[in-house]
Design a protein around this motif. Structure first.
Motif, PDB file in Angstrom:
ATOM      1  N   THR A  13       0.818  -1.198   0.000  1.00  0.00           N
ATOM      2  CA  THR A  13       0.000   0.000   0.000  1.00  0.00           C
ATOM      3  C   THR A  13       0.860   1.260   0.000  1.00  0.00           C
ATOM      4  OG1 THR A  13      -0.174   0.090   2.409  1.00  0.00           O
ATOM      5  CG2 THR A  13      -1.885  -1.143   1.222  1.00  0.00           C
ATOM      6  N   GLY A  14       2.152   1.120   0.261  1.00  0.00           N
ATOM      7  CA  GLY A  14       3.049   2.266   0.224  1.00  0.00           C
ATOM      8  C   GLY A  14       3.320   2.900   1.572  1.00  0.00           C
ATOM      9  N   ASN A  15       2.756   2.377   2.638  1.00  0.00           N
ATOM     10  CA  ASN A  15       2.992   2.919   3.973  1.00  0.00           C
ATOM     11  C   ASN A  15       4.125   2.158   4.640  1.00  0.00           C
ATOM     12  OD1 ASN A  15       0.831   4.763   3.794  1.00  0.00           O
ATOM     13  ND2 ASN A  15      -0.607   3.141   4.313  1.00  0.00           N
ATOM     14  N   ASP A  16       5.216   2.865   4.918  1.00  0.00           N
ATOM     15  CA  ASP A  16       6.369   2.226   5.546  1.00  0.00           C
ATOM     16  C   ASP A  16       6.028   1.549   6.868  1.00  0.00           C
ATOM     17  OD1 ASP A  16       8.353   2.532   3.713  1.00  0.00           O
ATOM     18  OD2 ASP A  16       9.207   4.329   4.605  1.00  0.00           O
ATOM     19  N   HIS A  17       5.111   2.129   7.620  1.00  0.00           N
ATOM     20  CA  HIS A  17       4.819   1.571   8.939  1.00  0.00           C
ATOM     21  C   HIS A  17       4.133   0.213   8.877  1.00  0.00           C
ATOM     22  CE1 HIS A  17       1.200   4.047   8.079  1.00  0.00           C
ATOM     23  NE2 HIS A  17       0.568   3.031   8.637  1.00  0.00           N
ATOM     24  N   HIS A  18       3.677  -0.230   7.741  1.00  0.00           N
ATOM     25  CA  HIS A  18       3.070  -1.561   7.668  1.00  0.00           C
ATOM     26  C   HIS A  18       4.091  -2.668   7.915  1.00  0.00           C
ATOM     27  CE1 HIS A  18      -1.033  -0.576   6.899  1.00  0.00           C
ATOM     28  NE2 HIS A  18      -0.695   0.247   5.935  1.00  0.00           N
ATOM     29  N   LYS A  19       5.358  -2.354   7.787  1.00  0.00           N
ATOM     30  CA  LYS A  19       6.390  -3.355   8.097  1.00  0.00           C
ATOM     31  C   LYS A  19       6.367  -3.719   9.585  1.00  0.00           C
ATOM     32  CE  LYS A  19       9.900   0.154   8.743  1.00  0.00           C
ATOM     33  NZ  LYS A  19      10.684   1.070   8.001  1.00  0.00           N
ATOM     34  N   PHE A  20       5.820  -2.838  10.413  1.00  0.00           N
ATOM     35  CA  PHE A  20       5.709  -3.123  11.840  1.00  0.00           C
ATOM     36  C   PHE A  20       4.928  -4.415  12.081  1.00  0.00           C
ATOM     37  CE2 PHE A  20       5.694   1.670  13.200  1.00  0.00           C
ATOM     38  CZ  PHE A  20       7.019   1.787  12.845  1.00  0.00           C
ATOM     39  N   TYR A  21       3.943  -4.687  11.233  1.00  0.00           N
ATOM     40  CA  TYR A  21       3.078  -5.849  11.440  1.00  0.00           C
ATOM     41  C   TYR A  21       3.803  -7.178  11.251  1.00  0.00           C
ATOM     42  CZ  TYR A  21      -0.825  -2.660  11.716  1.00  0.00           C
ATOM     43  OH  TYR A  21      -1.679  -1.662  12.113  1.00  0.00           O
ATOM     44  N   ASN A  22       4.994  -7.144  10.712  1.00  0.00           N
ATOM     45  CA  ASN A  22       5.769  -8.368  10.534  1.00  0.00           C
ATOM     46  C   ASN A  22       6.793  -8.558  11.654  1.00  0.00           C
ATOM     47  OD1 ASN A  22       6.139 -10.705   9.040  1.00  0.00           O
ATOM     48  ND2 ASN A  22       7.816  -9.849   7.856  1.00  0.00           N
ATOM     49  N   SER A  23       6.795  -7.651  12.620  1.00  0.00           N
ATOM     50  CA  SER A  23       7.787  -7.713  13.696  1.00  0.00           C
ATOM     51  C   SER A  23       7.405  -8.737  14.764  1.00  0.00           C
ATOM     52  CB  SER A  23       7.945  -6.337  14.351  1.00  0.00           C
ATOM     53  OG  SER A  23       6.776  -6.006  15.091  1.00  0.00           O
ATOM     54  N   LYS A  24       8.409  -9.242  15.452  1.00  0.00           N
ATOM     55  CA  LYS A  24       8.175 -10.168  16.569  1.00  0.00           C
ATOM     56  C   LYS A  24       7.391  -9.474  17.674  1.00  0.00           C
ATOM     57  CE  LYS A  24      12.209 -13.058  15.775  1.00  0.00           C
ATOM     58  NZ  LYS A  24      13.491 -13.522  16.285  1.00  0.00           N
ATOM     59  N   VAL A  25       7.654  -8.189  17.857  1.00  0.00           N
ATOM     60  CA  VAL A  25       6.959  -7.431  18.897  1.00  0.00           C
ATOM     61  C   VAL A  25       5.455  -7.413  18.610  1.00  0.00           C
ATOM     62  CG1 VAL A  25       6.677  -5.142  19.925  1.00  0.00           C
ATOM     63  CG2 VAL A  25       8.963  -6.008  19.454  1.00  0.00           C
ATOM     64  N   TRP A  26       5.085  -7.124  17.354  1.00  0.00           N
ATOM     65  CA  TRP A  26       3.659  -7.085  17.018  1.00  0.00           C
ATOM     66  C   TRP A  26       3.023  -8.456  17.193  1.00  0.00           C
ATOM     67  CZ3 TRP A  26      -0.497  -4.567  17.154  1.00  0.00           C
ATOM     68  CH2 TRP A  26      -1.639  -5.065  16.558  1.00  0.00           C
ATOM     69  N   LYS A  27       3.702  -9.488  16.756  1.00  0.00           N
ATOM     70  CA  LYS A  27       3.148 -10.833  16.882  1.00  0.00           C
ATOM     71  C   LYS A  27       2.905 -11.183  18.349  1.00  0.00           C
ATOM     72  CE  LYS A  27       5.019 -12.304  12.484  1.00  0.00           C
ATOM     73  NZ  LYS A  27       6.026 -13.073  11.776  1.00  0.00           N
TER      74      LYS A  27
END
Length: 118
Positions: A13-27
């Motif tokens: 979608t072009g939003n850099d912050h969406h990479k956060f959703y793949n982090s161990k912290v988010w999981k």
């Protein structure tokens, strides 16, 4: 059955912050949130029991890491066909209004009460 959207698809979608959703912290946050309340907070507030499948940010984080990982800023919502789609309805309302927070979609008190009772 609805096909799941992958993190890769979201990231397009072009939003850099969406990479956060793949982090161990988010999981870990997601697992804790769904573990403490496995049902949709919105449906529960209306007296309906619906399994939660998404963890929603009460206030949209818009790339703010501290807001993204704040456990007080997440709530379980359903995301399914028909009326069982609270997550999409909330997001659509926020987008239509151009806001990051809608008080009617803040179920933090419901979550707190559920955790105290269960």
């Amino acid at each position: 059955m609805r096909k799941s959207v992958t993190v890769h698809q979201i990231a397009r979608t072009g939003n850099d912050h969406h990479k956060f959703y793949n982090s161990k912290v988010w999981k870990a946050i997601r697992d804790v949130c769904l573990g403490r309340m496995p049902i949709c907070a919105s449906c529960y507030a209306a007296g309906v029991i619906t399994p939660a499948s998404h963890v929603d940010h009460i206030t949209s984080h818009r790339g703010d890491w501290s807001l993204f990982v704040d456990m007080k800023n997440v709530q379980p919502l359903c995301h399914g066909p028909g009326s069982n789609n609270c997550h999409s309805r909330k997001t659509a309302e926020e987008n239509a209004a151009g806001v990051d927070y809608i008080e009617e979609w803040d179920f933090s008190d419901v979550v707190k009460k559920y955790m105290e009772e269960n």
